[in-house]
Design an enzyme around this catalytic site. Structure first.
Site, PDB file in Angstrom:
ATOM      1  N   GLU A 241      15.309  56.071  27.008  1.00 53.12           N
ATOM      2  CA  GLU A 241      16.457  55.625  26.793  1.00 53.12           C
ATOM      3  C   GLU A 241      16.364  54.157  26.207  1.00 53.12           C
ATOM      4  OE1 GLU A 241      19.294  55.647  29.982  1.00 53.12           O
ATOM      5  OE2 GLU A 241      20.945  54.531  28.932  1.00 53.12           O
TER       6      GLU A 241
ATOM      7  N   TYR B  40      19.028  61.733  41.221  1.00 54.30           N
ATOM      8  CA  TYR B  40      18.068  60.948  41.642  1.00 54.30           C
ATOM      9  C   TYR B  40      17.870  60.800  43.307  1.00 54.30           C
ATOM     10  CZ  TYR B  40      18.290  59.229  36.943  1.00 54.30           C
ATOM     11  OH  TYR B  40      18.370  59.396  35.434  1.00 54.30           O
TER      12      TYR B  40
ATOM     13  N   GLN C 114      12.317  58.537  33.828  1.00 57.33           N
ATOM     14  CA  GLN C 114      12.429  58.355  32.405  1.00 57.33           C
ATOM     15  C   GLN C 114      10.912  58.578  32.136  1.00 57.33           C
ATOM     16  OE1 GLN C 114      14.625  55.700  30.049  1.00 57.33           O
ATOM     17  NE2 GLN C 114      16.478  56.179  31.417  1.00 57.33           N
TER      18      GLN C 114
ATOM     19  N   ASN D 175      23.152  56.329  29.709  1.00 53.69           N
ATOM     20  CA  ASN D 175      24.642  55.532  29.537  1.00 53.69           C
ATOM     21  C   ASN D 175      24.653  54.924  28.036  1.00 53.69           C
ATOM     22  OD1 ASN D 175      25.093  56.241  32.191  1.00 53.69           O
ATOM     23  ND2 ASN D 175      24.324  54.340  33.073  1.00 53.69           N
TER      24      ASN D 175
ATOM     25  N   GLU E 111      26.849  62.017  31.032  1.00 54.76           N
ATOM     26  CA  GLU E 111      27.655  61.774  32.282  1.00 54.76           C
ATOM     27  C   GLU E 111      28.992  61.383  31.867  1.00 54.76           C
ATOM     28  OE1 GLU E 111      25.258  58.902  34.608  1.00 54.76           O
ATOM     29  OE2 GLU E 111      23.695  60.316  35.071  1.00 54.76           O
TER      30      GLU E 111
ATOM     31  N   GLU F 279      18.244  64.670  33.767  1.00 54.77           N
ATOM     32  CA  GLU F 279      17.591  63.548  34.550  1.00 54.77           C
ATOM     33  C   GLU F 279      17.509  63.787  35.817  1.00 54.77           C
ATOM     34  OE1 GLU F 279      20.020  59.994  33.963  1.00 54.77           O
ATOM     35  OE2 GLU F 279      20.641  60.544  31.916  1.00 54.77           O
TER      36      GLU F 279
HETATM   37  O1  AHR Z   1      18.289  56.953  33.661  1.00 54.15           O
HETATM   38  C1  AHR Z   1      18.917  56.078  33.982  1.00 54.15           C
HETATM   39  C2  AHR Z   1      20.576  56.097  33.994  1.00 54.15           C
HETATM   40  O2  AHR Z   1      20.890  57.070  34.913  1.00 54.15           O
HETATM   41  C3  AHR Z   1      20.922  56.915  32.819  1.00 54.15           C
HETATM   42  O3  AHR Z   1      21.428  55.954  31.792  1.00 54.15           O
HETATM   43  C4  AHR Z   1      22.116  57.439  32.856  1.00 54.15           C
HETATM   44  O4  AHR Z   1      22.480  58.586  32.477  1.00 54.15           O
HETATM   45  C5  AHR Z   1      22.134  57.715  34.685  1.00 54.15           C
HETATM   46  O5  AHR Z   1      23.031  57.219  35.442  1.00 54.15           O
END
Ligand code: AHR
Length: 504
Positions: A26, A243, A352, A71, A172, A291
């Site tokens: 990103e 996450y 990432q 984002n 998202e 993600e």
């Molecule tokens: O990977 C970091 C962020 O986590 C990304 O920009 C977003 O899509 C998610 O909330």
């Protein structure tokens, strides 16, 4: 403690889509600038891309990389990143409160993808923009020439189309933090019409619609039902994100969290089936888990950077989680979950790839190194391609207050029918050693042999790698695994990750 594992050649979950081992870059923090791109760096190639990073990404054999956000994409103008560099505008990135120079855009990223040997998974902006932007971008990237946007690409130096096959319809969009956040109905309608327009250009595109940002969202799982109700016939995948963190400092609960990931996948697979039945459709939509990662180590540092930022910093060190040995186990558990659910999860992206919650770290003008979590991702990507086996596992368990009983030994296995290898990925997430016997059945008469055995253990769960000590947490060749006829036996120390590959 003892465990038994049975693997049979004919008990198969699915043929794994290699894109299960994808990743994500990103325009965020130092992922692009001083991550993959640093023209003044000693290893920079003719495009300003760091060769030391290219080599590490190549080592991981990453099949797809999602781009440019995240984002970031929800307020991004892709046109800012094409054409002569000196004419590209500096923009304010509203998602991360930083400045974007646009020195790297579509062409530069596509060239980088070729250098690392990966495919691009492109996200369109359905936050601040919409259908028109998406169809123009598609014409720019994929049309051979003779139209306004494709001729502009040619004029910008790229004769052949980029031919991008896999597209994310926004990012998202269920999240109130998203620029241009929408309700499920608003987004579902927009995604449907955008998908229709994109398919009018090329029916064979693969399209990913946004599911929930995480399973704790108040709108989950009705978001998935509403969005799929609008889009089912036009899309191929629904995207999920998750996450993991150990903010509580509770290892037993932390390492049980992959059970929540499994529940999330199973529930969304149920929603897919419900909409499929409702539509009387013969087509199956799959999950793109685009993600996933551990994300929490950098939280305090990020608060300071963003809280103390004067103006709009360029490429600040955001989301620079430094991973420890405990996170090796977590990443191994997550990958095992994806392998076991590979019949519904076809695509997944480690979020990432460089500097930003990443397995690869760099210093500006300095070294690049492998974080601890590089290794379980490496082994899964290299040896987790083929048929996911439907194992029968009988393991001791422990009780985690967040999810209940979980098996101490977490196992997945992949049979590569071309090489005749079966790779077992094993995490002992408990503190107690486990001895396991593997029964290898149905692969033929010849007794299996061990071709590789890698072990990761560490006396300190909090041990990390750094530029100064890049090899503090690394795999070592395993010892002591034995084959006796069609039985494999091995010992699994408390808190350990192992990969055992056998030839069958
Ligand atoms: O990977 C970091 C962020 O986590 C990304 O920009 C977003 O899509 C998610 O909330």
């Amino acid at each position: 403690m003892k465990a038994t594992v049975t693997a049979h050649a004919r008990y198969i979950v699915s043929e794994i889509d290699p894109r299960l081992y994808g990743s994500f870059i990103e325009h965020l923090g130092r992922a692009v600038y001083t991550g993959i791109y640093e023209p003044g760096h000693a290893t920079a190639d003719e495009h300003g891309m760091r060769r030391d990073v290219i080599d590490l990404v190549r080592e991981l054999n990453v099949p797809i990389v999602r781009y440019p956000g995240g984002n970031f994409v929800s307020a991004y103008n892709w046109e800012d990143g094409v054409g002569p560099k000196e004419q590209r505008p500096v923009r304010l990135d509203l998602a991360w409160h930083t400045s974007e120079s646009n020195e790297v855009g579509l062409h530069e990223f596509a060239d980088w993808c070729s250098s690392v040997g990966t495919e691009m998974m492109m996200a369109v902006n359905l936050g601040s923009r919409g259908l028109d932007e998406a169809r123009n971008l598609l014409e720019y990237t994929n049309h051979p020439g003779g139209s306004y946007w494709s001729d502009m690409r040619i004029q910008n130096g790229r004769t052949e189309p980029f031919d991008i096959k896999l597209w994310c319809l926004g990012n998202e969009m269920d999240g109130p933090w998203q620029i241009g956040h929408k309700t499920a109905d608003e987004y579902g309608r927009l995604a449907h019409e955008t998908a229709k327009a994109m398919r009018a250009f090329d029916k064979s595109l693969e399209l990913v619609v946004c599911g929930s940002s995480n399973a704790k969202m108040a709108t989950y799982p009705s978001w998935e039902a509403t969005v799929l109700d609008h889009t089912y016939n036009e899309v191929d995948y629904i995207s999920l994100h998750m996450y993991f963190d150990n903010k509580a400092g509770d290892t037993a609960n932390y390492l049980a969290q992959s059970q929540k990931l499994d529940d999330y996948i199973v529930s969304v697979a149920g929603v897919i089936d419900f909409i499929k039945a409702k539509k009387r459709s013969s087509k199956t939509v799959y999950i793109s888990f685009d993600e996933w990662n551990v994300w929490y180590h950098s939280a305090e540092q990020d608060k300071k950077i963003l809280g103390g930022a004067e103006g709009w910093p360029f490429a600040p060190p955001l989301l620079e989680d430094i991973y420890n040995f405990e996170d090796v186990l977590q990443v191994g558990l997550i990958l095992n979950t994806f392998i076991r659910r590979s019949n519904v999860v076809r695509i997944a992206c480690l979020a990432q790839l460089v500097n930003v919650i990443a397995p690869i770290m760099t210093e500006p003008n300095g070294a690049a190194w492998r974080q601890t979590t590089f290794y379980p991702y490496l082994f899964a990507s290299l040896y987790g391609r083929g048929r996911a086996l439907d194992l029968s596992v009988d393991s001791p368990t422990y009780s985690a207050s967040a999810v209940g009983e979980v098996p101490s030994l977490d196992v997945s296995a992949v049979h590569d029918t071309e090489t005749g290898h079966v790779a077992f990925f094993i995490v002992n997430r408990s503190d107690a050693p486990v001895r396991a016997e593997f029964s290898i059945e149905g692969f033929g008469e010849t007794a299996p042999v061990i071709v590789d055995h890698q072990v990761m253990t560490h006396a300190d769960l909090r041990a990390v790698n750094s530029a100064a000590h890049p090899d503090n947490v690394v795999p070592k060749r395993g010892e002591g695994a034995r084959i006796d006829g069609s039985r494999l036996s091995a010992d699994f120390a408390g808190y350990s990750y192992q990969m055992i590959r056998i030839k069958v």
